[in-house]
Scaffold this active site. Structure first.
Site, PDB file in Angstrom:
ATOM      1  N   GLY A 140     -15.288  77.617  55.466  1.00 49.96           N
ATOM      2  CA  GLY A 140     -15.760  77.974  56.794  1.00 49.96           C
ATOM      3  C   GLY A 140     -16.567  79.257  56.714  1.00 49.96           C
ATOM      4  O   GLY A 140     -16.343  80.197  57.464  1.00 49.96           O
TER       5      GLY A 140
ATOM      6  N   GLU B 238     -19.153  74.948  54.631  1.00 51.81           N
ATOM      7  CA  GLU B 238     -19.364  75.058  56.072  1.00 51.81           C
ATOM      8  C   GLU B 238     -19.561  73.658  56.647  1.00 51.81           C
ATOM      9  O   GLU B 238     -20.273  72.849  56.063  1.00 51.81           O
ATOM     10  CB  GLU B 238     -20.584  75.932  56.355  1.00 51.81           C
ATOM     11  CG  GLU B 238     -20.960  76.060  57.813  1.00 51.81           C
ATOM     12  CD  GLU B 238     -19.852  76.609  58.697  1.00 51.81           C
ATOM     13  OE1 GLU B 238     -19.592  76.001  59.754  1.00 51.81           O
ATOM     14  OE2 GLU B 238     -19.233  77.627  58.342  1.00 51.81           O
ATOM     15  N   ILE B 239     -18.940  73.395  57.784  1.00 51.57           N
ATOM     16  CA  ILE B 239     -18.991  72.061  58.385  1.00 51.57           C
ATOM     17  C   ILE B 239     -20.233  71.859  59.259  1.00 51.57           C
ATOM     18  O   ILE B 239     -20.675  70.739  59.469  1.00 51.57           O
ATOM     19  CB  ILE B 239     -17.693  71.773  59.178  1.00 51.57           C
ATOM     20  CG1 ILE B 239     -17.557  70.282  59.447  1.00 51.57           C
ATOM     21  CG2 ILE B 239     -17.629  72.613  60.444  1.00 51.57           C
ATOM     22  CD1 ILE B 239     -16.189  69.870  59.945  1.00 51.57           C
TER      23      ILE B 239
ATOM     24  N   ASN C  29     -16.706  68.925  55.165  1.00 47.66           N
ATOM     25  CA  ASN C  29     -15.472  69.099  55.919  1.00 47.66           C
ATOM     26  C   ASN C  29     -14.374  69.374  54.889  1.00 47.66           C
ATOM     27  O   ASN C  29     -13.833  68.448  54.285  1.00 47.66           O
ATOM     28  CB  ASN C  29     -15.157  67.853  56.738  1.00 47.66           C
ATOM     29  CG  ASN C  29     -13.924  68.019  57.596  1.00 47.66           C
ATOM     30  OD1 ASN C  29     -13.079  68.872  57.338  1.00 47.66           O
ATOM     31  ND2 ASN C  29     -13.804  67.191  58.615  1.00 47.66           N
TER      32      ASN C  29
ATOM     33  N   CYS D 264     -11.760  83.023  56.800  1.00 46.50           N
ATOM     34  CA  CYS D 264     -12.079  84.119  57.716  1.00 46.50           C
ATOM     35  C   CYS D 264     -12.350  83.587  59.117  1.00 46.50           C
ATOM     36  O   CYS D 264     -13.254  82.769  59.310  1.00 46.50           O
ATOM     37  CB  CYS D 264     -13.286  84.892  57.206  1.00 46.50           C
ATOM     38  SG  CYS D 264     -13.033  85.595  55.572  1.00 46.50           S
TER      39      CYS D 264
ATOM     40  N   ASP E 110     -10.839  78.548  63.242  1.00 47.71           N
ATOM     41  CA  ASP E 110     -10.632  78.077  64.611  1.00 47.71           C
ATOM     42  C   ASP E 110      -9.134  78.067  64.887  1.00 47.71           C
ATOM     43  O   ASP E 110      -8.367  77.436  64.167  1.00 47.71           O
ATOM     44  CB  ASP E 110     -11.212  76.677  64.760  1.00 47.71           C
ATOM     45  CG  ASP E 110     -11.263  76.200  66.200  1.00 47.71           C
ATOM     46  OD1 ASP E 110     -10.429  76.663  67.013  1.00 47.71           O
ATOM     47  OD2 ASP E 110     -12.118  75.364  66.507  1.00 47.71           O
TER      48      ASP E 110
END
Length: 184
Positions: A31, A54-55, A88, A108, A111
């Site tokens: 992320g 990163e998604i 993902n 970091c 969500d």
């Protein structure tokens, strides 16, 4: 650039033998967002390959373009040990890394998924910690940071409950260059 997004797609036409390398990423930023931590770490860990996952397509493209720009503007001196891939991580993490191949993992500002029904979607949970433990080298570390106390307490509890992880001392944290970079 290869990011695995619509704009920068991976070509599956190449033969795997042509793509193989002995070096694999040992520092993972799951992320990674806009890559701030990765760009900070690249200066302090020049001999480690750093991979951001990163998604979000547009964010992954932005990071890839920034990496490419920094490389070009420095004459291929800066950011040669950093890369990003759109993926993902919750579904595909174990496909990227071999057993005991990762030294450091960063989570970091994940969500928080406040609703109890969505806690299973948190990036740190019991099932995923087992996958992370499988990929971490002996003595490897997971770093977490958040501005949500409820999420911090959840992450700490899950990590402490898992038999493959133990908390490091504050003294060790204070000496860790990665912690210093995260605090900057």
């Amino acid at each position: 650039m290869v990011v695995n997004t619509g704009k920068y797609q991976i070509s599956y036409d190449s033969k795997p033998e042509e793509l193989k390398s002995d070096k694999t990423p040992t520092v993972i930023d799951i992320g990674c967002g806009y890559g701030g931590l990765m760009f900070g770490l690249t200066k302090h860990l020049p001999n480690d390959l750093i991979l951001g996952q990163e998604i979000r397509d547009k964010v992954a493209n932005f990071v890839a373009e920034k990496i490419n720009s920094l490389r070009n503007n420095s004459g291929c001196i800066d950011c040669t040990n950093v890369a990003v891939v759109r993926t993902n991580s919750m579904k595909t993490f174990h496909n990227y890394f071999a057993k005991e191949s990762v030294e450091k993992m960063f989570f970091c500002f994940a969500d928080p998924h406040f609703k109890k029904a969505n806690h299973r979607r948190r990036i740190i949970n019991t099932a995923l910690l087992t996958d992370y433990a499988h990929c971490l080298k002996t003595g490897g570390k997971i770093y977490t940071v958040t501005d949500v106390k409820q999420l911090h307490d959840w992450e700490v509890a899950k990590l402490e409950q898992h038999p493959m992880f133990e908390r490091v001392s504050e003294e060790e944290n204070d000496k860790d260059i990665c912690v210093k970079v995260m605090r900057e």
